[in-house]
Scaffold this active site. Structure first.
Site, mmCIF file in Angstrom:
data_model
loop_
_atom_site.group_PDB
_atom_site.id
_atom_site.type_symbol
_atom_site.label_atom_id
_atom_site.label_comp_id
_atom_site.label_asym_id
_atom_site.label_seq_id
_atom_site.Cartn_x
_atom_site.Cartn_y
_atom_site.Cartn_z
ATOM 1 N N SER A 1 0.860 -1.184 0.000
ATOM 2 C CA SER A 1 0.000 0.000 0.000
ATOM 3 C C SER A 1 0.889 1.225 0.000
ATOM 4 O O SER A 1 2.027 1.183 0.493
ATOM 5 C CB SER A 1 -0.887 0.014 1.251
ATOM 6 O OG SER A 1 -1.553 1.255 1.399
ATOM 7 N N TYR B 1 -1.263 -1.074 10.410
ATOM 8 C CA TYR B 1 -1.456 -1.287 8.971
ATOM 9 C C TYR B 1 -0.279 -0.721 8.182
ATOM 10 O O TYR B 1 0.288 -1.397 7.326
ATOM 11 C CB TYR B 1 -2.761 -0.627 8.524
ATOM 12 C CG TYR B 1 -3.049 -0.784 7.052
ATOM 13 C CD1 TYR B 1 -3.547 -1.989 6.550
ATOM 14 C CD2 TYR B 1 -2.818 0.258 6.162
ATOM 15 C CE1 TYR B 1 -3.810 -2.147 5.197
ATOM 16 C CE2 TYR B 1 -3.079 0.112 4.808
ATOM 17 C CZ TYR B 1 -3.578 -1.090 4.327
ATOM 18 O OH TYR B 1 -3.830 -1.249 2.982
#
Length: 264
Positions: A151, A167
């Site tokens: 990401s 995350y």
């Protein structure tokens, strides 16, 4: 060898792909890309109902698709997924590690159990599945493609309002994992690459996008929009096919230019 044309290089006929987190969102989009190029597809996620619906959608598009329910945050489920896929499909030429979780909490009060949940699925699960698929099929065959979904959150820190420490850390780890694994497994003919999506209107990101405002989020990107249902297809097919056979250990942001603005 006579050089192949572009259509031949991107053709995945005869290949088998396993996609985790494949029942919706980015995983299902990538499954469409691989299946449309000729690959047989095995989908996995935790929920059988979602998998049945996604598999029916792929089959309606003429794609040979099947499913296995598994929680890739659990080692026993992850190992069962690899074993059953090989038993049912006979091959795993392409592995897409996409299953993921997030958790919103300030760093100073982030629960340890939440940290462990995110890391177990987003990093440990990727390692366990890649290792088993490689040892069981790709290394003996001396060929394979592994695509890890990272990401742009793994490239930079966050604005304070986002509060997704675990995350972001996990996605930074995925990039390092990808590069190191590519260096070790190149000798086996295995290409390992990562995709770093930006903001797509997925179920995981919907809450954040809603809280920050869809138009505001889109305005952060030089291209002025969020990712859509086609935007991961091209890079997925490039990494999975012989068109990308000389690419390994790389990551690419698919984010409308957000990471350029942030200075990644």
């Amino acid at each position: 060898m006579t050089p192949r044309n572009v259509q031949q290089l991107f053709d995945l006929t005869g290949k088998t792909a396993l996609i985790t987190g494949g029942s919706r969102g980015l995983g299902l989009q990538m499954a469409h890309a691989l299946g449309e190029a000729g690959a047989r597809v095995m989908l996995s996620s935790r929920k059988a109902d979602d998998l049945e619906e996604a598999t029916a959608e792929l089959q309606a598009a003429g794609i040979d698709a099947r499913w296995i329910a598994a929680d890739c945050g659990k080692e026993e489920d992850t190992r069962r997924l690899a074993t059953q896929t090989l038993e049912r499909m006979g091959a795993i030429d392409i592995l897409v590690n996409n299953a993921g979780a997030s958790w919103g909490s300030p760093a100073e009060s982030h629960p340890v159990e939440a940290w462990d949940k995110v890391m177990n699925l987003n990093v440990r699960g990727y390692f366990i599945l890649a290792q088993q698929v490689a040892n069981s099929y790709m290394i003996p065959k001396k060929a394979g493609r592994i695509i890890n979904i990272a990401s742009i959150a793994g490239l930079n820190g966050n604005p304070p309002a986002m509060q997704t420490l675990a995350y972001n850390t996990s996605k930074t780890a995925v990039i390092g994992f990808t590069r190191t694994l590519a260096a070790e497994w190149g000798r086996y003919g295995i290409n390992v690459n990562a995709i770093c999506p930006g903001f797509f209107m997925t179920k995981m990101a919907a809450g954040l996008i809603k809280s920050m405002g869809e138009q505001e989020m889109a305005a952060r990107a030089p291209l002025g929009r969020l990712g859509d249902e086609e935007d991961l297809k091209g890079i997925t097919l490039l990494y999975a096919s012989d068109a990308g056979k000389h690419i390994t250990g790389q990551w690419l942001a698919v984010d409308g230019g957000v990471s350029v603005v942030l200075g990644a």
